[in-house]
Design an enzyme around this catalytic site. Structure first.
Site, PDB file in Angstrom:
ATOM      1  N   GLY A 127       0.806  -1.216   0.000  1.00  0.00           N
ATOM      2  CA  GLY A 127       0.000   0.000   0.000  1.00  0.00           C
ATOM      3  C   GLY A 127       0.836   1.261   0.000  1.00  0.00           C
ATOM      4  O   GLY A 127       2.014   1.234  -0.370  1.00  0.00           O
ATOM      5  N   LEU A 130      11.338   6.547  -6.033  1.00  0.00           N
ATOM      6  CA  LEU A 130      10.038   6.591  -5.358  1.00  0.00           C
ATOM      7  C   LEU A 130       9.953   5.467  -4.330  1.00  0.00           C
ATOM      8  O   LEU A 130      10.374   4.347  -4.593  1.00  0.00           O
ATOM      9  CB  LEU A 130       8.904   6.424  -6.372  1.00  0.00           C
ATOM     10  CG  LEU A 130       8.691   7.547  -7.375  1.00  0.00           C
ATOM     11  CD1 LEU A 130       7.339   7.386  -8.059  1.00  0.00           C
ATOM     12  CD2 LEU A 130       8.752   8.912  -6.713  1.00  0.00           C
ATOM     13  N   HIS A 149       4.443   2.053  -8.022  1.00  0.00           N
ATOM     14  CA  HIS A 149       3.474   0.959  -8.089  1.00  0.00           C
ATOM     15  C   HIS A 149       2.664   1.061  -9.381  1.00  0.00           C
ATOM     16  O   HIS A 149       2.327   0.048  -9.990  1.00  0.00           O
ATOM     17  CB  HIS A 149       2.513   1.008  -6.897  1.00  0.00           C
ATOM     18  CG  HIS A 149       3.183   0.859  -5.573  1.00  0.00           C
ATOM     19  ND1 HIS A 149       3.332   1.909  -4.694  1.00  0.00           N
ATOM     20  CD2 HIS A 149       3.759  -0.213  -4.980  1.00  0.00           C
ATOM     21  CE1 HIS A 149       3.959   1.482  -3.610  1.00  0.00           C
ATOM     22  NE2 HIS A 149       4.238   0.211  -3.761  1.00  0.00           N
ATOM     23  N   GLN A 152      15.414  -8.108  -3.052  1.00  0.00           N
ATOM     24  CA  GLN A 152      14.134  -8.812  -2.886  1.00  0.00           C
ATOM     25  C   GLN A 152      13.807  -9.614  -4.153  1.00  0.00           C
ATOM     26  O   GLN A 152      13.318 -10.745  -4.085  1.00  0.00           O
ATOM     27  CB  GLN A 152      13.025  -7.804  -2.592  1.00  0.00           C
ATOM     28  CG  GLN A 152      11.634  -8.416  -2.547  1.00  0.00           C
ATOM     29  CD  GLN A 152      10.588  -7.452  -2.022  1.00  0.00           C
ATOM     30  OE1 GLN A 152      10.400  -7.364  -0.827  1.00  0.00           O
ATOM     31  NE2 GLN A 152       9.900  -6.742  -2.892  1.00  0.00           N
TER      32      GLN A 152
HETATM   33  O1  PAF Z   1       8.099  -4.892  -1.758  1.00  0.00           O
HETATM   34  C1  PAF Z   1       7.120  -4.895  -0.989  1.00  0.00           C
HETATM   35  O2  PAF Z   1       6.340  -3.955  -0.931  1.00  0.00           O
HETATM   36  C2  PAF Z   1       6.899  -6.111  -0.088  1.00  0.00           C
HETATM   37  O3  PAF Z   1       8.104  -6.632   0.364  1.00  0.00           O
HETATM   38  C3  PAF Z   1       6.046  -7.201  -0.762  1.00  0.00           C
HETATM   39  C4  PAF Z   1       6.731  -7.809  -1.957  1.00  0.00           C
HETATM   40  C5  PAF Z   1       4.708  -6.615  -1.164  1.00  0.00           C
HETATM   41  C6  PAF Z   1       5.777  -8.335   0.240  1.00  0.00           C
HETATM   42  O4  PAF Z   1       5.101  -7.867   1.376  1.00  0.00           O
END
Ligand code: PAF
Length: 282
Positions: free
Chosen positions: A31, A184, A37, A153
């Site tokens: 969020g 961002l 995003h 990640q």
């Molecule tokens: O990158 C993120 O915002 C979080 O680590 C994810 C991949 C949504 C997992 O909670």
């Protein structure tokens, strides 16, 4: 756009798409949505018949409870933005829905979990793998979209997918930056105006270091970036690593790997806000 909060409602919302063999894209988020995003959602909308965006501040990936408490939460604004980005389903479950029982699974993918964020945020990637593997189970997407700002990640999630084989194509999407270069991040909302001005030095110095690297060693480039940022009052480098973009192992020489990335974490301001960024050297 449909807003669903339970796994049962998600199943129902996806039933006809699945029955018709339509392609489903998943954009996992926590969020506090921004243009970064938006780029993931738009790419998923382009490449799939239906896009699910999960909005869930995952408690198991926060090793610092204060960080979990202060993480920005803007559910109404998120829903409006997702509608405008063209998402089909916003999946916003409660922690109890995702974790009816404590998740005791352990995910460890050396070497990529053992460097940079790994030892500094114990349990973080374990929590990320717990929630992402569950989201893959709930949504069963063909593709899932992640931003390259969280460079490590993506490597961890690729390792997890290679292990669990949930049949999801991991799509990595370029960092989206403000006009002045700041990457961002939902955490940028926590910066004061002065800290925001200071934070731009992270990308400025990283970009400068790419030109500098063409005539300097890895060691010199590393030292220059760290010294330049630490010289600015209010910024403190937690780590800067120049690594093989695939194994995330530190390189000593520019020729040690085919692709080399510089990954940085910097504390900014009084609170302080922990900001991450990265840049491609080759
Ligand atoms: O990158 C993120 O915002 C979080 O680590 C994810 C991949 C949504 C997992 O909670």
């Amino acid at each position: 756009m449909q807003l669903v909060k339970t796994i049962a409602a998600l199943e129902a919302a996806l039933a006809s798409a699945r029955a018709e063999g339509r392609q489903v894209g998943l954009v996992p988020t926590m969020g506090a949505l921004h243009e970064g995003h938006a780029s993931l959602v738009r790419r998923s909308v382009e490449e799939n018949d239906l896009t699910v965006v999960s909005v869930f501040v995952n408690p198991t990936q926060f090793n610092d409870p204060k960080d979990l408490d202060t993480y920005p939460r803007t559910p109404e604004a998120d829903a409006r933005l997702l509608e405008s980005f063209g998402a089909d389903i916003m999946f916003a479950p409660t922690p109890e829905e995702v974790y009816p029982e404590p998740d005791t699974r352990i995910f460890s993918y050396p070497p990529v979990t053992e460097v940079m964020e790994g030892p500094r945020r114990p349990g973080h990637f374990n929590g990320v793998c717990q929630v992402v593997s569950k989201l893959f189970m709930f949504v069963r997407p063909q593709r899932a979209y992640f931003g390259e700002k969280d460079f490590q990640q993506i490597a961890v999630i690729r390792a997890m997918e290679a292990d669990l084989k949930q049949g999801v194509q991991i799509v990595s999407c370029p960092i989206v930056r403000e006009n002045d270069g700041l990457a961002l991040s939902s955490r940028n909302a926590l910066l004061t105006a002065d800290e925001r001005e200071l934070a731009v030095n992270i990308s400025r110095i990283l970009f400068y270091s790419v030109a500098y690297a063409s005539s300097h060693t890895v060691k010199e480039t590393h030292a220059t970036v760290v010294a330049a940022l630490n010289a600015l009052e209010g910024l403190e480098v937690e780590y800067f690593e120049i690594v093989d973009a695939h194994t995330l192992q530190a390189v000593k020489d520019w020729d040690d790997a085919e692709e080399v990335q510089g990954c940085i974490t910097v504390y900014c301001g009084h609170r302080p806000v922990r900001l991450i960024d990265n840049v491609k050297y080759k």
